[in-house]
Design an enzyme around this catalytic site. Structure first.
Site, PDB file in Angstrom:
ATOM      1  N   GLU A  58     -62.929  20.772 -29.019  1.00 41.74           N
ATOM      2  CA  GLU A  58     -63.382  19.578 -28.331  1.00 41.74           C
ATOM      3  C   GLU A  58     -62.303  18.487 -28.326  1.00 41.74           C
ATOM      4  O   GLU A  58     -61.428  18.463 -29.205  1.00 41.74           O
ATOM      5  CB  GLU A  58     -64.635  19.029 -29.016  1.00 41.74           C
ATOM      6  CG  GLU A  58     -65.838  19.958 -28.976  1.00 41.74           C
ATOM      7  CD  GLU A  58     -66.637  19.815 -27.686  1.00 41.74           C
ATOM      8  OE1 GLU A  58     -66.029  19.668 -26.615  1.00 41.74           O
ATOM      9  OE2 GLU A  58     -67.879  19.864 -27.763  1.00 41.74           O
TER      10      GLU A  58
ATOM     11  N   HIS B 299     -62.380  20.985 -22.908  1.00 44.75           N
ATOM     12  CA  HIS B 299     -62.286  21.875 -24.062  1.00 44.75           C
ATOM     13  C   HIS B 299     -62.067  23.324 -23.628  1.00 44.75           C
ATOM     14  O   HIS B 299     -62.459  23.733 -22.537  1.00 44.75           O
ATOM     15  CB  HIS B 299     -63.524  21.750 -24.969  1.00 44.75           C
ATOM     16  CG  HIS B 299     -64.763  22.394 -24.451  1.00 44.75           C
ATOM     17  ND1 HIS B 299     -65.864  21.675 -24.041  1.00 44.75           N
ATOM     18  CD2 HIS B 299     -65.104  23.695 -24.289  1.00 44.75           C
ATOM     19  CE1 HIS B 299     -66.820  22.496 -23.659  1.00 44.75           C
ATOM     20  NE2 HIS B 299     -66.377  23.743 -23.786  1.00 44.75           N
TER      21      HIS B 299
ATOM     22  N   ASN C  26     -65.235  18.557 -20.295  1.00 42.31           N
ATOM     23  CA  ASN C  26     -64.447  17.528 -20.979  1.00 42.31           C
ATOM     24  C   ASN C  26     -63.054  18.026 -21.370  1.00 42.31           C
ATOM     25  O   ASN C  26     -62.353  17.377 -22.148  1.00 42.31           O
ATOM     26  CB  ASN C  26     -65.194  17.010 -22.214  1.00 42.31           C
ATOM     27  CG  ASN C  26     -65.461  18.099 -23.243  1.00 42.31           C
ATOM     28  OD1 ASN C  26     -65.002  19.231 -23.109  1.00 42.31           O
ATOM     29  ND2 ASN C  26     -66.218  17.752 -24.282  1.00 42.31           N
TER      30      ASN C  26
ATOM     31  N   ASP D  81     -65.673  32.306 -29.558  1.00 42.38           N
ATOM     32  CA  ASP D  81     -66.497  31.416 -30.368  1.00 42.38           C
ATOM     33  C   ASP D  81     -67.911  31.945 -30.554  1.00 42.38           C
ATOM     34  O   ASP D  81     -68.311  32.918 -29.927  1.00 42.38           O
ATOM     35  CB  ASP D  81     -66.536  30.023 -29.735  1.00 42.38           C
ATOM     36  CG  ASP D  81     -66.666  30.070 -28.211  1.00 42.38           C
ATOM     37  OD1 ASP D  81     -67.349  30.969 -27.704  1.00 42.38           O
ATOM     38  OD2 ASP D  81     -66.074  29.212 -27.532  1.00 42.38           O
TER      39      ASP D  81
END
Length: 274
Positions: A143, A138, A136, A67
């Protein structure tokens, strides 16, 4: 899904670096998928050490990073381009033409994502994808959501994710870009082999959800349960919520009732539990 547990983060990094070095010896032209963030820094440090000792040769390898932030030029010291140069690329004999990263400053981001998918395909796919794990759930910048995008795409970052990346931006989470480009879930699952790296007590609950929970886009990393060859490498702190019986055991994927039909149907343009 196989789980390996090590005493300390340094031992995880050392073992994985040794594993990658052996892969490069056996398969000099291996294609590696690489993460960023704080967790892989010890891994990159150990890979640099092995390279300097003559035990890790990157001369024929190809890399693809997961990313990059939208709006940052490659030369921006806050970019993942700069991060990778600092921690790995400038320290090993990896040919620049074989380093592939998303261009977050591209004029046409949709075209940039399509270009990246084509580049991965031209390279013959990813042999070993290394992943980190967000608090979380991801992976990459996929996400939690009602549905996940399968291919490389433009992603909106949650505030918790921006906080986790604030160190690159003077510890100001609001300064972290609100969007990024990320490999999609199908792109990640297309790798021939995956190793997810997670260390520290803060990751323990998410590791529990990923390994022991249902497959759901609310926990993107849970989709790794669908892969044929995936390992989760943890330190003891990250493994505290796992049963000892899970260590080293291949687990069958668990699908939520809402997600079963979609999971059986394979990976399409989105992955959903709606």
């Amino acid at each position: 899904m196989r789980v390996r547990i090590f005493d300390r983060p340094e031992r995880v990094a050392r073992a994985l670096a040794s594993h990658i070095a052996k892969l490069l010896t056996a398969q000099p032209t291996a294609v590696l998928g690489l993460p960023t963030g704080s967790t892989p820094i010890p891994l990159y440090r150990e890979l640099v050490r092995l390279h300097r000792a003559g035990r890790a040769d990157f001369s024929g390898a190809t890399t693809f990073n997961l990313d990059e932030f939208v709006g940052l030029e490659a030369g921006d010291p806050r970019s993942y381009h700069a991060f990778m140069r600092r921690h790995l690329f400038d320290e090993v004999n990896l040919a620049s033409r074989r380093i592939h990263m998303l261009n977050g400053a591209a004029r046409d981001l949709l075209r940039e994502c399509a270009r990246y998918e084509r580049a991965i395909a031209r390279a013959g796919g990813i042999d070993l994808q290394i992943l980190g794990l967000g608090l979380n759930g991801h992976i990459g910048f996929n996400e939690p959501a009602r549905a996940l995008v399968a291919a490389t795409h433009r992603a909106h970052l949650r505030l918790a994710t921006r906080r986790a990346n604030a160190a690159l931006f003077g510890h100001r989470s609001r300064a972290v870009p609100a969007e990024a480009l990320s490999m999609g879930m199908a792109t990640i699952l297309g790798a021939r082999r995956i190793v997810l790296l997670a260390t520290g007590a803060s990751k323990a609950r998410c590791v529990e959800w990923m390994v022991g929970g249902f497959i759901t886009p609310r926990v993107p990393s849970s989709f790794l349960q669908l892969h044929q060859d995936v390992e989760v490498w943890l330190d003891r702190a990250a493994a505290t919520r796992l049963s000892g019986a899970l260590s080293g055991v291949l687990r069958r994927p668990r699908r939520s009732r809402r997600g079963r039909r979609r999971a059986r149907g394979g990976v399409g343009s989105t992955l959903s539990d709606r």
